[in-house]
Design a protein around this motif. Structure first.
Motif, mmCIF file in Angstrom:
data_model
loop_
_atom_site.group_PDB
_atom_site.id
_atom_site.type_symbol
_atom_site.label_atom_id
_atom_site.label_comp_id
_atom_site.label_asym_id
_atom_site.label_seq_id
_atom_site.Cartn_x
_atom_site.Cartn_y
_atom_site.Cartn_z
ATOM 1 N N LEU A 61 0.874 -1.315 -0.014
ATOM 2 C CA LEU A 61 0.007 -0.037 -0.083
ATOM 3 C C LEU A 61 0.792 1.354 0.119
ATOM 4 O O LEU A 61 0.809 2.149 -0.884
ATOM 5 C CB LEU A 61 -0.921 -0.063 1.064
ATOM 6 C CG LEU A 61 -1.822 1.458 1.319
ATOM 7 C CD1 LEU A 61 -2.679 1.650 0.174
ATOM 8 C CD2 LEU A 61 -2.542 1.246 2.813
ATOM 9 N N HIS A 62 1.993 1.225 0.671
ATOM 10 C CA HIS A 62 2.867 2.495 1.012
ATOM 11 C C HIS A 62 3.422 2.623 -0.464
ATOM 12 O O HIS A 62 3.636 3.864 -0.920
ATOM 13 C CB HIS A 62 3.806 2.004 1.998
ATOM 14 C CG HIS A 62 4.955 3.344 2.391
ATOM 15 N ND1 HIS A 62 5.682 3.751 1.244
ATOM 16 C CD2 HIS A 62 5.133 4.129 3.317
ATOM 17 C CE1 HIS A 62 6.426 4.695 1.846
ATOM 18 N NE2 HIS A 62 6.065 4.854 3.020
ATOM 19 N N GLU A 63 4.104 1.707 -0.893
ATOM 20 C CA GLU A 63 4.472 1.790 -2.516
ATOM 21 C C GLU A 63 3.469 2.360 -3.371
ATOM 22 O O GLU A 63 3.815 3.207 -4.352
ATOM 23 C CB GLU A 63 5.195 0.477 -2.934
ATOM 24 C CG GLU A 63 6.234 0.179 -2.095
ATOM 25 C CD GLU A 63 6.892 -1.162 -2.387
ATOM 26 O OE1 GLU A 63 6.420 -1.740 -3.599
ATOM 27 O OE2 GLU A 63 7.795 -1.968 -1.799
ATOM 28 N N ALA A 64 2.307 1.687 -3.403
ATOM 29 C CA ALA A 64 1.198 1.985 -4.266
ATOM 30 C C ALA A 64 1.043 3.419 -4.152
ATOM 31 O O ALA A 64 0.494 4.147 -5.432
ATOM 32 C CB ALA A 64 0.021 0.996 -4.292
ATOM 33 N N VAL A 65 0.682 3.828 -2.794
ATOM 34 C CA VAL A 65 0.202 5.398 -2.710
ATOM 35 C C VAL A 65 1.511 6.274 -3.504
ATOM 36 O O VAL A 65 0.910 7.046 -4.135
ATOM 37 C CB VAL A 65 0.200 5.696 -1.224
ATOM 38 C CG1 VAL A 65 0.033 7.142 -0.854
ATOM 39 C CG2 VAL A 65 -0.981 4.888 -0.601
ATOM 40 N N ALA A 66 2.553 6.012 -3.148
ATOM 41 C CA ALA A 66 3.663 6.920 -3.686
ATOM 42 C C ALA A 66 3.716 6.695 -5.260
ATOM 43 O O ALA A 66 3.615 7.823 -5.921
ATOM 44 C CB ALA A 66 5.105 6.319 -3.179
ATOM 45 N N ASP A 67 3.310 5.629 -5.808
ATOM 46 C CA ASP A 67 3.204 5.376 -7.299
ATOM 47 C C ASP A 67 2.204 6.346 -7.857
ATOM 48 O O ASP A 67 2.376 7.035 -8.782
ATOM 49 C CB ASP A 67 3.404 4.059 -7.797
ATOM 50 C CG ASP A 67 4.877 3.554 -7.651
ATOM 51 O OD1 ASP A 67 5.870 4.234 -7.545
ATOM 52 O OD2 ASP A 67 4.839 1.930 -7.700
ATOM 53 N N LEU A 68 0.919 6.022 -7.496
ATOM 54 C CA LEU A 68 -0.252 6.654 -7.738
ATOM 55 C C LEU A 68 -0.337 7.891 -7.794
ATOM 56 O O LEU A 68 -0.774 8.604 -8.738
ATOM 57 C CB LEU A 68 -1.520 5.807 -7.298
ATOM 58 C CG LEU A 68 -1.541 4.457 -7.613
ATOM 59 C CD1 LEU A 68 -2.699 3.647 -6.782
ATOM 60 C CD2 LEU A 68 -1.693 4.115 -9.061
ATOM 61 N N TYR A 69 0.007 8.596 -6.671
ATOM 62 C CA TYR A 69 0.078 10.061 -6.376
ATOM 63 C C TYR A 69 1.156 10.660 -7.451
ATOM 64 O O TYR A 69 1.117 11.750 -7.624
ATOM 65 C CB TYR A 69 0.149 10.421 -4.837
ATOM 66 C CG TYR A 69 -0.857 10.285 -4.322
ATOM 67 C CD1 TYR A 69 -2.121 11.432 -4.213
ATOM 68 C CD2 TYR A 69 -1.436 9.113 -3.438
ATOM 69 C CE1 TYR A 69 -3.284 11.324 -3.744
ATOM 70 C CE2 TYR A 69 -2.590 9.189 -2.847
ATOM 71 C CZ TYR A 69 -3.629 10.341 -3.142
ATOM 72 O OH TYR A 69 -4.775 10.161 -2.370
ATOM 73 N N ARG A 70 2.279 9.939 -7.569
ATOM 74 C CA ARG A 70 3.214 10.545 -8.575
ATOM 75 C C ARG A 70 2.720 10.717 -9.846
ATOM 76 O O ARG A 70 2.874 11.578 -10.572
ATOM 77 C CB ARG A 70 4.679 9.676 -8.483
ATOM 78 C CG ARG A 70 5.679 10.349 -8.896
ATOM 79 C CD ARG A 70 7.107 9.685 -8.932
ATOM 80 N NE ARG A 70 7.402 9.051 -7.405
ATOM 81 C CZ ARG A 70 7.311 7.840 -7.401
ATOM 82 N NH1 ARG A 70 6.923 6.854 -8.304
ATOM 83 N NH2 ARG A 70 7.432 7.465 -5.766
#
Length: 96
Positions: A61-70
């Motif tokens: 989730l932490h990685e996905a949030v960073a990717d998706l918000y980027r």
């Protein structure tokens, strides 16, 4: 001679339902990852380690949030929806 079932996929190699980053879609079925098959696979892999599954999913989730918000910083995905998608589905049945 044993009969062969046409639906027998033992000889057909299966592709794992892994995420395509940074979009976080399934590489096989293009559904939002973790797709239904990925969820079943994860439940089976972590059948005796619910805490381990939760820790893994929180890291993802932490990685996905960073990717998706980027990818979309102005209109990013809803945090509650992301939590449900990545972590919420894995809660033990007795906690729901």
């Amino acid at each position: 001679m044993p009969r062969t079932n046409p639906d027998d996929r033992a000889t057909t190699p299966r592709r794992p339902h892994l995420p395509l980053r940074p979009l976080w879609l399934c590489r096989v079925c293009a559904a939002p990852w973790p797709c239904a098959v990925a969820r079943l696979t994860l439940r089976r892999e972590y059948a005796h380690d619910c805490v381990g599954l939760s820790v893994y999913l929180c890291a993802v989730l932490h990685e996905a949030v960073a990717d998706l918000y980027r990818l979309n910083p102005h209109d990013g995905p809803d945090p509650a929806a992301l939590f449900t998608r990545f972590v919420g589905w894995a809660r033990p049945q007795n906690l729901r």
